[in-house]
Design an enzyme around this catalytic site. Structure first.
Site, short mmCIF file in Angstrom:
data_model
loop_
_atom_site.label_atom_id
_atom_site.label_comp_id
_atom_site.label_asym_id
_atom_site.label_seq_id
_atom_site.Cartn_x
_atom_site.Cartn_y
_atom_site.Cartn_z
N TYR A 101 0.83 -1.22 0.00
CA TYR A 101 0.00 0.00 0.00
C TYR A 101 0.86 1.27 0.00
O TYR A 101 1.79 1.40 0.79
CB TYR A 101 -0.95 0.02 1.21
N GLY A 153 -16.11 4.05 -4.65
CA GLY A 153 -16.73 5.37 -4.84
C GLY A 153 -17.87 5.35 -5.85
O GLY A 153 -18.61 6.33 -5.97
N LEU A 154 -18.06 4.23 -6.58
CA LEU A 154 -19.15 4.17 -7.59
C LEU A 154 -20.52 4.31 -6.91
O LEU A 154 -21.41 4.99 -7.43
CB LEU A 154 -19.08 2.85 -8.35
N LEU A 155 -20.68 3.67 -5.75
CA LEU A 155 -22.01 3.64 -5.11
C LEU A 155 -22.21 4.84 -4.18
O LEU A 155 -22.76 4.72 -3.10
CB LEU A 155 -22.19 2.32 -4.35
N1 LIG Z 1 -7.39 -7.38 -0.47
C1 LIG Z 1 -7.39 -6.58 -1.51
O1 LIG Z 1 -6.95 -6.95 -2.61
C2 LIG Z 1 -7.91 -5.17 -1.34
C3 LIG Z 1 -8.18 -4.38 -2.48
C4 LIG Z 1 -8.69 -3.10 -2.30
C5 LIG Z 1 -8.90 -2.60 -1.02
N2 LIG Z 1 -8.62 -3.38 0.08
C6 LIG Z 1 -8.81 -2.87 1.46
O2 LIG Z 1 -10.10 -2.33 1.58
C7 LIG Z 1 -10.03 -0.95 1.95
C8 LIG Z 1 -11.18 -0.23 1.29
O3 LIG Z 1 -11.14 -0.38 -0.12
P1 LIG Z 1 -11.74 0.72 -1.06
O4 LIG Z 1 -11.01 2.00 -0.77
O5 LIG Z 1 -11.77 0.23 -2.46
O6 LIG Z 1 -13.23 0.83 -0.44
P2 LIG Z 1 -14.56 1.55 -0.87
O7 LIG Z 1 -15.29 1.78 0.41
O8 LIG Z 1 -15.27 0.79 -1.92
O9 LIG Z 1 -14.16 2.93 -1.55
C9 LIG Z 1 -13.61 3.97 -0.81
C10 LIG Z 1 -13.69 5.26 -1.64
O10 LIG Z 1 -15.05 5.67 -1.75
C11 LIG Z 1 -15.10 7.09 -1.56
N3 LIG Z 1 -15.82 7.31 -0.30
C12 LIG Z 1 -15.56 6.81 0.90
N4 LIG Z 1 -16.46 7.21 1.81
C13 LIG Z 1 -17.33 7.95 1.17
C14 LIG Z 1 -18.47 8.64 1.60
N5 LIG Z 1 -18.91 8.59 2.83
N6 LIG Z 1 -19.12 9.35 0.70
C15 LIG Z 1 -18.67 9.42 -0.57
N7 LIG Z 1 -17.58 8.77 -1.03
C16 LIG Z 1 -16.93 8.03 -0.15
C17 LIG Z 1 -13.68 7.58 -1.45
O11 LIG Z 1 -13.20 7.85 -2.74
P3 LIG Z 1 -13.37 9.32 -3.43
O12 LIG Z 1 -13.51 10.30 -2.32
O13 LIG Z 1 -12.12 9.45 -4.21
O14 LIG Z 1 -14.59 9.17 -4.29
C18 LIG Z 1 -12.95 6.36 -0.94
O15 LIG Z 1 -11.60 6.32 -1.28
C19 LIG Z 1 -8.63 -0.50 1.55
O16 LIG Z 1 -8.16 0.59 2.32
C20 LIG Z 1 -7.84 -1.75 1.82
O17 LIG Z 1 -7.52 -1.83 3.20
C21 LIG Z 1 -8.14 -4.65 -0.07
#
Ligand SMILES: NC(=O)c1ccc[n+]([C@@H]2O[C@H](COP(=O)([O-])OP(=O)(O)OC[C@H]3O[C@@H](n4cnc5c(N)ncnc54)[C@H](OP(=O)(O)O)[C@@H]3O)[C@@H](O)[C@H]2O)c1
Length: 321
Positions: free
Chosen positions: A53, A210-212
């Site tokens: 990361y 961030g799509l949803l």
């Molecule tokens: N095992 C794996 O291969 C793997 C892969 C990916 C992630 N992960 C883990 O999962 C965690 C989360 O993954 P993810 O970042 O993809 O999760 P996510 O919850 O699907 O997306 C997070 C993104 O959504 C937006 N967001 C977050 N809260 C919001 C809110 N309240 N309102 C509006 N937009 C919001 C932000 O992006 P914007 O503000 O840019 O829109 C944020 O970066 C990572 O930190 C990591 O620890 C693991």
């Protein structure tokens, strides 16, 4: 904050896990510090990390600095597999790479143990026996407490559990799949496997990166934030996903809740899910997640939201009809 059992293990974790992928990448060290402090104030004790990361172990180093004397009060993860150098042995799940990388992770995290250590991806070259034996040695040495696996097909995990049982090696206790309204593959075989074996399930990307959220769902063709990046756009680029997101936001509006909150509430409402991993980039975004895990969407709303996206048919096993 509510605490739940981490699958069949004896360890208890907060019912949300904070993902540190943004530490040192989307959030600088100071914002990371504010988010960590906010999580700790809320009672979050579970933090997900990986050696890759932010590149070169930067997220682990920030998490290590932030934990400091708080280390014994938090449950942390890290992961191995993704490339850490251009060296021919600089990635994967070989015994050599795992042993090297766990030492690097421990040094950066400034701790003597990692609570859950994940095989981050599937390595098509290394035999699973070699990976499990390395995990087993690390577990016996106390350098890792539990073994986990992410991004593997369910049948490979079942195969690995069989090897662990047969050879008396470390066994995967935790799985970490992607799970959100437009990526539901985990429902097909992984969740039933986890439920049958008592594995803890930490779901990542509940907001589909961030799509949803309203920012993206209502602006088809104009993605904002992370979703504007080629890597994430590629994952979700199918126009149908954006239509599902728009329909989902309409339901959120009707119910009178924030789509980000409803997306997480939907993901955690699957009975196999132990915790969502939250991917906030600001302190403000964390509030939605806390609200989400306390929001019971109930079977009717879950069914209505689920009907927006297709789920792969379960056609491998059939009962007599
Ligand atoms: N095992 C794996 O291969 C793997 C892969 C990916 C992630 N992960 C883990 O999962 C965690 C989360 O993954 P993810 O970042 O993809 O999760 P996510 O919850 O699907 O997306 C997070 C993104 O959504 C937006 N967001 C977050 N809260 C919001 C809110 N309240 N309102 C509006 N937009 C919001 C932000 O992006 P914007 O503000 O840019 O829109 C944020 O970066 C990572 O930190 C990591 O620890 C693991």
């Amino acid at each position: 904050m509510k605490y739940v059992q981490l699958g069949r293990t004896g360890t208890r974790v907060s019912n949300i896990c904070f993902g540190t992928m943004s530490f040192g990448s989307y959030s600088d060290a100071s914002t990371a510090g504010s988010m960590y402090a906010h999580c700790r104030d809320l009672g979050v004790n579970f933090f997900d990390c990986a050696n890759s990361y932010a590149g070169g172990g930067k997220a682990e180093a920030i998490l290590g600095d932030l934990m400091g004397e708080d280390r014994d009060n938090v449950v942390i993860t890290s992961k191995v597999c993704r490339p850490m150098s251009a060296d021919t042995n600089g990635s994967g799940l070989s015994r050599r790479h795992i042993i090297q990388e766990v030492e690097n992770s421990l040094r950066r995290l400034k701790t003597d143990r990692i609570d859950v250590y994940f095989a981050h991806h599937y390595d098509p070259v290394t035999p699973p026996e070699e990976t499990l034996r390395a995990f087993d040695d690390l577990q016996r040495q106390g350098k890792i407490i539990y073994a986990g696996v992410s991004n593997w097909a369910a049948w490979r995990i079942a195969q690995a559990i069989g090897i662990s049982q047969r050879e008396a090696l470390a066994c995967f206790d935790v799985v970490q799949p992607m799970y959100n309204l437009v990526k539901r593959q985990a429902e097909f075989e992984l969740f039933p496997l986890a439920e049958a074996m008592g594995l803890a399930v930490m779901v990542f990307s509940p907001l589909a990166s961030g799509l949803l959220t309203r920012a993206n769902a209502n602006t088809i063709g104009q993605r904002s934030g992370r979703l504007a990046e080629a890597r994430y756009l590629k994952r979700y680029e199918d126009q149908r996903n954006f239509e599902i997101a728009a329909d989902f936001c309409a339901i959120a509006d009707e119910v009178g809740v924030d789509p980000a909150m409803l997306a997480v509430a939907w993901a955690v409402s699957h009975p196999a899910v132990t915790v969502p991993i939250i991917g906030a980039e600001t302190v403000e975004q964390i509030a939605n997640y806390v609200e989400a895990v306390g929001f019971d969407i109930g079977p009717d709303l879950r069914a209505r939201i689920s009907a927006l996206s297709p789920i792969p048919a379960y056609e491998i096993e059939r009962t007599i009809d």
